[in-house]
Design a protein around this motif. Structure first.
Motif, PDB file in Angstrom:
ATOM      1  N   UNK A 122      35.858  14.135  71.622  1.00  0.00           N
ATOM      2  CA  UNK A 122      35.984  13.904  70.184  1.00  0.00           C
ATOM      3  C   UNK A 122      35.555  15.134  69.400  1.00  0.00           C
ATOM      4  N   UNK A 123      34.407  15.723  69.760  1.00  0.00           N
ATOM      5  CA  UNK A 123      33.917  16.928  69.100  1.00  0.00           C
ATOM      6  C   UNK A 123      34.525  18.141  69.786  1.00  0.00           C
ATOM      7  N   UNK A 124      35.222  18.988  69.009  1.00  0.00           N
ATOM      8  CA  UNK A 124      35.883  20.153  69.579  1.00  0.00           C
ATOM      9  C   UNK A 124      34.869  21.246  69.915  1.00  0.00           C
ATOM     10  N   UNK A 125      33.967  21.555  68.958  1.00  0.00           N
ATOM     11  CA  UNK A 125      32.942  22.565  69.193  1.00  0.00           C
ATOM     12  C   UNK A 125      31.800  22.329  68.212  1.00  0.00           C
ATOM     13  N   UNK A 126      30.602  22.665  68.654  1.00  0.00           N
ATOM     14  CA  UNK A 126      29.416  22.614  67.809  1.00  0.00           C
ATOM     15  C   UNK A 126      28.953  24.045  67.581  1.00  0.00           C
ATOM     16  N   UNK A 127      28.890  24.454  66.315  1.00  0.00           N
ATOM     17  CA  UNK A 127      28.484  25.812  65.967  1.00  0.00           C
ATOM     18  C   UNK A 127      27.097  25.764  65.339  1.00  0.00           C
ATOM     19  N   UNK A 128      26.172  26.538  65.881  1.00  0.00           N
ATOM     20  CA  UNK A 128      24.821  26.646  65.341  1.00  0.00           C
ATOM     21  C   UNK A 128      24.749  27.877  64.450  1.00  0.00           C
ATOM     22  N   UNK A 129      24.323  27.704  63.210  1.00  0.00           N
ATOM     23  CA  UNK A 129      24.200  28.840  62.299  1.00  0.00           C
ATOM     24  C   UNK A 129      23.247  29.885  62.872  1.00  0.00           C
ATOM     25  N   UNK A 130      23.564  31.148  62.629  1.00  0.00           N
ATOM     26  CA  UNK A 130      22.724  32.258  63.078  1.00  0.00           C
ATOM     27  C   UNK A 130      22.090  32.931  61.869  1.00  0.00           C
ATOM     28  N   UNK A 131      20.871  33.399  62.020  1.00  0.00           N
ATOM     29  CA  UNK A 131      20.225  34.130  60.926  1.00  0.00           C
ATOM     30  C   UNK A 131      20.904  35.491  60.752  1.00  0.00           C
ATOM     31  N   UNK A 132      21.139  35.851  59.501  1.00  0.00           N
ATOM     32  CA  UNK A 132      21.745  37.145  59.195  1.00  0.00           C
ATOM     33  C   UNK A 132      21.161  37.649  57.887  1.00  0.00           C
ATOM     34  N   UNK A 133      21.200  38.951  57.701  1.00  0.00           N
ATOM     35  CA  UNK A 133      20.764  39.561  56.455  1.00  0.00           C
ATOM     36  C   UNK A 133      21.951  40.242  55.817  1.00  0.00           C
ATOM     37  N   UNK A 134      22.103  40.086  54.505  1.00  0.00           N
ATOM     38  CA  UNK A 134      23.194  40.796  53.833  1.00  0.00           C
ATOM     39  C   UNK A 134      22.705  42.115  53.239  1.00  0.00           C
ATOM     40  N   UNK A 135      21.573  42.603  53.766  1.00  0.00           N
ATOM     41  CA  UNK A 135      21.177  43.980  53.539  1.00  0.00           C
ATOM     42  C   UNK A 135      20.270  44.223  52.357  1.00  0.00           C
ATOM     43  N   UNK A 136      19.911  43.200  51.598  1.00  0.00           N
ATOM     44  CA  UNK A 136      19.073  43.408  50.417  1.00  0.00           C
ATOM     45  C   UNK A 136      17.856  42.500  50.435  1.00  0.00           C
ATOM     46  N   UNK A 137      17.489  42.016  51.614  1.00  0.00           N
ATOM     47  CA  UNK A 137      16.352  41.114  51.735  1.00  0.00           C
ATOM     48  C   UNK A 137      16.710  39.658  51.629  1.00  0.00           C
ATOM     49  N   UNK A 138      17.978  39.370  51.328  1.00  0.00           N
ATOM     50  CA  UNK A 138      18.432  37.986  51.230  1.00  0.00           C
ATOM     51  C   UNK A 138      18.908  37.527  52.604  1.00  0.00           C
ATOM     52  N   UNK A 139      18.128  36.649  53.214  1.00  0.00           N
ATOM     53  CA  UNK A 139      18.477  36.128  54.528  1.00  0.00           C
ATOM     54  C   UNK A 139      19.385  34.912  54.359  1.00  0.00           C
TER      55      UNK A 139
ATOM     56  N   UNK B 274      21.516  18.286  63.539  1.00  0.00           N
ATOM     57  CA  UNK B 274      20.488  18.718  62.608  1.00  0.00           C
ATOM     58  C   UNK B 274      21.028  19.751  61.612  1.00  0.00           C
ATOM     59  N   UNK B 275      20.225  20.108  60.589  1.00  0.00           N
ATOM     60  CA  UNK B 275      20.659  21.110  59.609  1.00  0.00           C
ATOM     61  C   UNK B 275      21.027  22.437  60.262  1.00  0.00           C
ATOM     62  N   UNK B 276      22.017  23.091  59.680  1.00  0.00           N
ATOM     63  CA  UNK B 276      22.467  24.375  60.204  1.00  0.00           C
ATOM     64  C   UNK B 276      23.528  24.264  61.274  1.00  0.00           C
ATOM     65  N   UNK B 277      24.005  23.053  61.555  1.00  0.00           N
ATOM     66  CA  UNK B 277      25.041  22.862  62.567  1.00  0.00           C
ATOM     67  C   UNK B 277      26.369  22.505  61.906  1.00  0.00           C
ATOM     68  N   UNK B 278      27.443  23.092  62.443  1.00  0.00           N
ATOM     69  CA  UNK B 278      28.804  22.789  62.009  1.00  0.00           C
ATOM     70  C   UNK B 278      29.516  22.081  63.153  1.00  0.00           C
ATOM     71  N   UNK B 279      29.940  20.856  62.906  1.00  0.00           N
ATOM     72  CA  UNK B 279      30.680  20.067  63.877  1.00  0.00           C
ATOM     73  C   UNK B 279      32.163  20.220  63.561  1.00  0.00           C
TER      74      UNK B 279
END
Length: 303
Positions: free
Chosen positions: A1-18, A213-218
């Protein structure tokens, strides 16, 4: 039923904003036409730190950026001369087409009282629209229909879903929703789309005896009819639509053609993409391939 579960990864856009980066993912580059998804915040900073979060002018081609806030506010300026403050519940829909530059600045300390939190997605354009004229529209909350029933609140951001529609201009079949569920609520996904996703902003879900949980894309493909259950007060973003075919992504550029990406790189380096007329003192230079600049994902090899 679920094709893939994606877990968000931490990233920085270069100005201190994570941020939490959800798309693109190496095993799943897109969900329908959605090719990029970042979740920023909640961010609580002092007024003195506020300007450090600014994203300086940077370019895009071949996509629409879609900004949606839960808290705080952001000032958008672009090379069309648009200056627009976006507040929670509004939608900034910017179509880059053949090329646009814009900035995102955090200029009102009072707007951070509840913490800055936003979702930005990029929607790839069909090939026939990749070189369209750049455009920008801000949509107010009253233009975005809301549906409620027992245990469910949802706002249609764009597209068509659950019998709802609005006048947000899109270029291909898609849906994008902000959904809030009370504990114990059962909920499903819109029908009639090839690819569909559920991103958990906060709270948690149960589906077929498993917990998410939070940060997951189903991500689900067509032919399935999943039922999710909110385990607690839960906020979701639902998105998806019809796939557009292969797309290349490098930094802030998206295209169906590798050579168009190379042209965009040369255009930005040579100053052929205009800067915002009311925000042109600084800009983000074209990055090296191994850098992680502000305004988009890390440059990656075209493949």
């Amino acid at each position: 039923m679920l094709d893939i579960l994606i877990q968000a990864r931490q990233a920085s856009i270069g100005n201190g904003l994570e941020v939490r980066r959800i798309l693109p993912f190496r095993l799943r580059r897109m969900v329908g036409p959605f090719i990029f998804m970042d979740h920023a915040g909640p961010v609580n900073v002092s007024p003195a730190q506020l300007s450090a979060l600014d994203v300086l002018p940077h370019p895009h081609i071949g996509l629409s950026t879609v900004s949606y806030l839960f808290g705080g506010q952001v000032t958008h300026r672009d090379s069309l001369g648009v200056e627009q403050i976006i507040r929670p519940g509004e939608v900034n829909w910017m179509t880059a087409g053949s090329g646009i530059a814009h900035s995102e600045r955090f200029e009102d300390p009072s707007a951070l009282a509840g913490g800055l939190e936003m979702i930005q997605t990029w929607v790839a354009l069909p090939e026939k629209d990749e070189e369209s004229n750049p455009a920008f529209t801000n949509y107010k909350p009253e233009q975005l229909p809301i549906f409620t029933e027992t245990g469910v609140w949802m706002r249609l951001i764009a597209g068509d879903a659950f019998g709802l529609g609005n006048k947000v201009k899109t270029h291909s079949p898609l849906f994008y929703l902000h959904v809030v569920l009370k504990p114990g609520t059962h909920f499903g996904l819109p029908q009639g789309y090839s690819e569909r996703g559920i991103y958990i902003v906060k709270g948690s879900l149960e589906m077929s005896g498993r917990f998410y949980e939070p940060g997951q894309l189903l991500v689900f493909t067509s032919g399935t009819d999943p039922v999710i259950i909110a385990r607690e007060p839960t906020t979701l973003m639902l998105l998806g639509g019809e796939p557009l075919g292969n797309r290349y992504i490098w930094w802030n550029f998206v295209s169906s053609r590798k050579e168009r990406i190379e042209q965009a790189k040369a255009d930005w380096q040579a100053g052929r993409i205009k800067l915002p007329p009311n925000d042109h003192e600084q800009f983000i230079p074209l990055p090296q391939d191994n850098s992680r600049p502000a305004g988009g994902p890390a440059p990656e090899p075209l493949s």
